[in-house]
Scaffold this active site. Sequence first.
Site, PDB file in Angstrom:
ATOM      1  N   LYS A  53      41.680  51.337  39.618  1.00 26.66           N
ATOM      2  CA  LYS A  53      42.280  50.665  40.788  1.00 26.66           C
ATOM      3  C   LYS A  53      43.533  51.411  41.230  1.00 26.66           C
ATOM      4  O   LYS A  53      43.754  51.628  42.422  1.00 26.66           O
ATOM      5  CB  LYS A  53      42.658  49.223  40.433  1.00 26.66           C
ATOM      6  CG  LYS A  53      41.492  48.265  40.487  1.00 26.66           C
ATOM      7  CD  LYS A  53      41.849  46.942  39.855  1.00 26.66           C
ATOM      8  CE  LYS A  53      40.579  46.131  39.630  1.00 26.66           C
ATOM      9  NZ  LYS A  53      40.730  45.059  38.649  1.00 26.66           N
ATOM     10  N   GLN A  97      44.469  41.048  36.163  1.00 31.47           N
ATOM     11  CA  GLN A  97      43.206  41.454  35.563  1.00 31.47           C
ATOM     12  C   GLN A  97      42.707  40.400  34.572  1.00 31.47           C
ATOM     13  O   GLN A  97      43.456  39.953  33.704  1.00 31.47           O
ATOM     14  CB  GLN A  97      43.380  42.818  34.866  1.00 31.47           C
ATOM     15  CG  GLN A  97      42.112  43.394  34.277  1.00 31.47           C
ATOM     16  CD  GLN A  97      41.070  43.778  35.319  1.00 31.47           C
ATOM     17  OE1 GLN A  97      41.406  44.094  36.465  1.00 31.47           O
ATOM     18  NE2 GLN A  97      39.814  43.752  34.945  1.00 31.47           N
ATOM     19  N   ASP A 120      41.743  39.002  45.260  1.00 28.30           N
ATOM     20  CA  ASP A 120      40.542  38.825  44.432  1.00 28.30           C
ATOM     21  C   ASP A 120      39.661  37.694  44.966  1.00 28.30           C
ATOM     22  O   ASP A 120      38.493  37.593  44.604  1.00 28.30           O
ATOM     23  CB  ASP A 120      40.951  38.458  42.996  1.00 28.30           C
ATOM     24  CG  ASP A 120      40.838  39.629  42.036  1.00 28.30           C
ATOM     25  OD1 ASP A 120      39.962  40.492  42.254  1.00 28.30           O
ATOM     26  OD2 ASP A 120      41.604  39.659  41.054  1.00 28.30           O
TER      27      ASP A 120
HETATM   28  N1  GUN Z   1      37.788  41.461  35.553  1.00 28.61           N
HETATM   29  C1  GUN Z   1      36.552  41.946  35.819  1.00 28.61           C
HETATM   30  N2  GUN Z   1      36.355  42.051  37.148  1.00 28.61           N
HETATM   31  C2  GUN Z   1      37.496  41.634  37.728  1.00 28.61           C
HETATM   32  C3  GUN Z   1      37.913  41.518  39.085  1.00 28.61           C
HETATM   33  O1  GUN Z   1      37.181  41.814  40.049  1.00 28.61           O
HETATM   34  N3  GUN Z   1      39.171  41.050  39.277  1.00 28.61           N
HETATM   35  C4  GUN Z   1      39.989  40.692  38.253  1.00 28.61           C
HETATM   36  N4  GUN Z   1      41.187  40.229  38.542  1.00 28.61           N
HETATM   37  N5  GUN Z   1      39.627  40.782  36.986  1.00 28.61           N
HETATM   38  C5  GUN Z   1      38.392  41.243  36.732  1.00 28.61           C
END
Ligand code: GUN
Length: 296
Positions: A53, A97, A120
Amino acid sequence: MTAQIIDGKQVAADMRAELKDEVAKLKEQGVVPGLGVVLVGEDPASQSYVRAKERACEDIGIYSDDNRLQADISQEDLMALVEKMNNDPKINGILVQLPLPKGLNEAEVLLAIDPAKDVDGFHPMNVGKMVVGEKAFRPCTPHGVIQLLLRSGVTLEGAEVVIVGRSNIVGKPLANMLSQKNATGNATVTVCHTRTKDLAAHTKRADIVIAAAGRPNTVTADMVKEGVVVIDVGVNRVEDATKKRGYRLVGDVDFEAVKEKASFITPVPGGVGPMTITMLLYNTVESAKRAAGLLE
Ligand code: GUN
């Protein structure tokens, strides 16, 4: 029939190039989109997502505020960090996350994120708005799946879609988005899960199968019809002594066999994965535009 492979890396690269142009134009108007990232603990899969990211943000010109925290951080300190980012005008999107380490209250943290910065799309406010068809941040993986289908020329309207998996992050929002009365919906959707009695009976009649169960070989060739479109959201590590790191990544679909029957199929890796981060960048740019008064 041998399937056309849907190249998620290419679709993601095309969309990121479009976003990079947009970010450059925003900068000329003094607007720099910013993403606040919070990673708690040392989970290796989460660490690699977060690194990807950060690289992606840098690549397209998004400011990224990275926070790596010890697994034993208190709930109060984590909530204080979210609050600080809620009030920081340089930050348009906040990403915590998941999963959080044991002992931290995930629901409380997600609820604390300002819905206007919830890129998200996990905040109950955005989930609710999406369900009733109002404008809201759409969760990144389901949104990425829909982009892959549309950009591959797959017709959603009237299609029989079977989703395998009912998670809050993929199965449930995807079912909702695909059944909305709009251009990214209008499909007839069935959601299957671990208590479904006869999974194959459902998948066999599907025009589109979306596997998001988190288990290798959940969808095999005998379970799908000729010409089916298959999207594989699964990312599973299986032991592989021939690999330096000791494992390889596979999806939920028996790719080699199913691709001989399908019309379109996504690989793992290189299918849905690159799209998730791309849609996060997309939501962050949208959020920055809205904060700058450039969107309604
Ligand atoms: N953990 C696995 N996929 C994601 C996601 O798309 N966003 C977040 N915040 N955590 C994750």
